[in-house]
Design an enzyme around this catalytic site. Sequence first.
Site, PDB file in Angstrom:
ATOM      1  N   HIS A  59       0.826  -1.075  -0.108  1.00 26.33           N
ATOM      2  CA  HIS A  59      -0.001   0.058   0.140  1.00 26.33           C
ATOM      3  C   HIS A  59       0.837   1.251  -0.087  1.00 26.33           C
ATOM      4  O   HIS A  59       1.769   1.303   0.952  1.00 26.33           O
ATOM      5  CB  HIS A  59      -1.031   0.140   1.091  1.00 26.33           C
ATOM      6  CG  HIS A  59      -1.725  -1.218   1.332  1.00 26.33           C
ATOM      7  ND1 HIS A  59      -1.763  -1.904   2.278  1.00 26.33           N
ATOM      8  CD2 HIS A  59      -2.794  -1.609   0.402  1.00 26.33           C
ATOM      9  CE1 HIS A  59      -2.732  -2.977   1.973  1.00 26.33           C
ATOM     10  NE2 HIS A  59      -3.303  -2.823   1.012  1.00 26.33           N
ATOM     11  N   GLU A  62       1.935   3.694   3.082  1.00 33.09           N
ATOM     12  CA  GLU A  62       2.429   3.033   4.364  1.00 33.09           C
ATOM     13  C   GLU A  62       3.946   3.383   4.610  1.00 33.09           C
ATOM     14  O   GLU A  62       4.804   2.329   4.157  1.00 33.09           O
ATOM     15  CB  GLU A  62       2.111   1.489   4.355  1.00 33.09           C
ATOM     16  CG  GLU A  62       0.618   1.317   4.423  1.00 33.09           C
ATOM     17  CD  GLU A  62       0.174  -0.185   4.515  1.00 33.09           C
ATOM     18  OE1 GLU A  62      -0.804  -0.524   5.001  1.00 33.09           O
ATOM     19  OE2 GLU A  62       1.288  -0.981   3.789  1.00 33.09           O
ATOM     20  N   HIS A 151       3.455  -3.442   6.796  1.00 31.10           N
ATOM     21  CA  HIS A 151       2.566  -2.446   6.507  1.00 31.10           C
ATOM     22  C   HIS A 151       2.297  -1.487   7.788  1.00 31.10           C
ATOM     23  O   HIS A 151       3.080  -1.641   8.737  1.00 31.10           O
ATOM     24  CB  HIS A 151       1.238  -3.475   6.448  1.00 31.10           C
ATOM     25  CG  HIS A 151       0.964  -4.428   5.116  1.00 31.10           C
ATOM     26  ND1 HIS A 151       0.145  -3.734   4.234  1.00 31.10           N
ATOM     27  CD2 HIS A 151       1.869  -5.231   4.745  1.00 31.10           C
ATOM     28  CE1 HIS A 151       0.431  -4.577   3.174  1.00 31.10           C
ATOM     29  NE2 HIS A 151       1.531  -5.717   3.634  1.00 31.10           N
ATOM     30  N   GLU A 215       1.994  -5.573  10.963  1.00 34.87           N
ATOM     31  CA  GLU A 215       1.420  -4.175  11.091  1.00 34.87           C
ATOM     32  C   GLU A 215       2.047  -3.299  12.170  1.00 34.87           C
ATOM     33  O   GLU A 215       2.252  -3.661  13.351  1.00 34.87           O
ATOM     34  CB  GLU A 215      -0.181  -4.353  11.386  1.00 34.87           C
ATOM     35  CG  GLU A 215      -1.065  -4.859  10.462  1.00 34.87           C
ATOM     36  CD  GLU A 215      -1.203  -4.160   9.195  1.00 34.87           C
ATOM     37  OE1 GLU A 215      -1.080  -3.075   9.238  1.00 34.87           O
ATOM     38  OE2 GLU A 215      -1.875  -4.754   8.055  1.00 34.87           O
TER      39      GLU A 215
END
Length: 346
Positions: A59, A62, A151, A215
Site C-alpha cells: 500500500h 504506508e 505494513h 502491522e
Amino acid sequence: MLALGKLLELTLAGYEPAAKIQLTPEGARLRWLAEGALEITPPEGLDNGLDLLLSAGIHGNETAPIELLDRLLRGIARNELKPRARILFLFGNPDAMRRGERYIEQDINRLFNGRHEQYTGVEAIRACDLEHLAATFFSKPGRTRLHYDLHTAIRASKIEQFALYPWQEGRPRSQRELARLQAAGIEAVLLHNKSSITFSAYTYSQLGAEAFTLELGKARPFGQNESVNLDQLEQRLHDLIEGREADEQEATISSEKKTGNGLGDMQLFAVAREIIKRSDEFQLHLPVDIENFSELPVGYLLAEDLAGTRWVVDEPGARIIFPNPKVKNGLRAGILIVPAEDVQLA
C-alpha cells in the site's frame, strides 16, 4: 555509498539505473531486478543459508516500513551492514507510493494467489510481477525461507504492532518464528484459519516460506513517522541480515513462558468471523475512529446488509480489526477475532 542503495529514490523518481549490479568493498552484490526490486547476495563463502524477503509499500501510503527498508538498504550500500543472508527488497506499489495513496485502482494485497488473473490494471500486473519475483528468489533448494511483509494500518490500534500468520492445511505454526517476532517487538499475532489472497499468504502457501504480514502502527506521510518506534524490529532485521541471530535460548520460548493462549507476553488471536460487504447497502455500526483490537460486547449489532443480513457479536472476548465499510463489494469490511486456544506449535 553505492547508487543502488538509493532504491527508494530511484523508485519514487521512476528511474531505471544504468548500472544494474554493484559490489560492496566486502564483496556483497547488489542487483537491480525491476522497479522497486533489489537482490542482495552475500560474499562468497559467507552465505548462512537464509533467503530473506523484505517487502513494504504494497500500500503506497504506508511510509514507516518503506523508510525502514530504505535505512537497511543504505546501510548495506555504505558497507555498514554486512550481509550473510540473501535478501530481496521489494517496494510493492511504486505508482501508489509516488502519489502517497493506498492504491491506484484496487488493493494489491487482495490480488495474490492467482487472483490478479481475474482483473486488469496496474495493480493486477504488479501483483503478478511480485509473485514472479518472489518465486524466483525462493527457488533455490535447501535454504531457509523467511518473508516479512511490512505494513501500517489505516487506523490507530490498541495493540500497535502485531502480525498476521497465514494458514496452510496440515502445517503447524513455528514456535521459533513467533519467538523471533516477539523479540522484534511484535505484541500480538493473529492466526488465520483459511487460505487468503495476501502477499504473505502466497509466499507461505505456494513457496514454502515462513511468512508474516506485520502491522507497525498507523499510516502517515513520508517524513512524519517520528512517533512510530520500530527500533526493536530494526535491530532484529540487522541481526538476520548479518547472521547475528540471538542465541537459541532467546530465540526459542521456554516451556515456563508458554501460556494457554499466548507466548510469553505475546497474545495469540484466532479469526472468529470475517465481515464481508456484499452490496452498497452495507452498514458497519462502529464509531468512525474505533481502534483495532477494540472489544465488542456479546449481542452487539456489528453490521447489516441486503436481504436482512445481520452480524451480531456472539463470541465472548471478541475484538474487531481492520473495520472498513468503504471496501469494494465482495471484500471483507472487518474481522472479528477471539483469544486463540490450543495452538499447535512446531
